[in-house]
Design an enzyme around this catalytic site. Sequence first.
Site, PDB file in Angstrom:
ATOM      1  N   GLU A 116      55.891  84.341  39.781  1.00  0.00           N
ATOM      2  CA  GLU A 116      55.784  83.022  40.500  1.00  0.00           C
ATOM      3  C   GLU A 116      56.872  82.121  39.612  1.00  0.00           C
ATOM      4  O   GLU A 116      57.131  82.190  38.705  1.00  0.00           O
ATOM      5  CB  GLU A 116      54.483  82.502  40.775  1.00  0.00           C
ATOM      6  CG  GLU A 116      53.801  82.357  39.356  1.00  0.00           C
ATOM      7  CD  GLU A 116      52.433  82.133  39.479  1.00  0.00           C
ATOM      8  OE1 GLU A 116      51.855  81.144  40.153  1.00  0.00           O
ATOM      9  OE2 GLU A 116      51.603  82.921  39.133  1.00  0.00           O
TER      10      GLU A 116
ATOM     11  N   HIS B 197      47.070  87.390  42.364  1.00  0.00           N
ATOM     12  CA  HIS B 197      46.279  87.889  41.411  1.00  0.00           C
ATOM     13  C   HIS B 197      45.021  87.093  41.428  1.00  0.00           C
ATOM     14  O   HIS B 197      44.754  86.233  41.727  1.00  0.00           O
ATOM     15  CB  HIS B 197      47.007  87.573  39.955  1.00  0.00           C
ATOM     16  CG  HIS B 197      47.413  86.373  39.659  1.00  0.00           C
ATOM     17  ND1 HIS B 197      46.464  85.194  39.285  1.00  0.00           N
ATOM     18  CD2 HIS B 197      48.618  85.576  39.798  1.00  0.00           C
ATOM     19  CE1 HIS B 197      46.971  84.022  39.291  1.00  0.00           C
ATOM     20  NE2 HIS B 197      48.144  84.320  39.412  1.00  0.00           N
TER      21      HIS B 197
END
Length: 85
Positions: free
Chosen positions: A84, A11
Amino acid sequence: MHFTRILAVRHGETTWNRDTRVQGHTDIALSDKGRWQAARLAQALRDEPISAFYASDLSRARETALMAAQVHGKPVETHTGLRER
């Protein structure tokens, strides 16, 4: 023979990334720089033959993927398993 190519993209930047803070599952949005990075990613991938987009359900990952997916006219499939840490 058929090959599947997977492009893994992180991202764009968040303010926590800039401050070197660990975000984990905390839903921190993209910063202005992160949105700029996601827009640049979308342009860089515009000519790639991408058939599907997947992202974690966190806004920073989803927004990054959405920018690239929109260029291809595709939806983004989100999943908590792609978070994550």
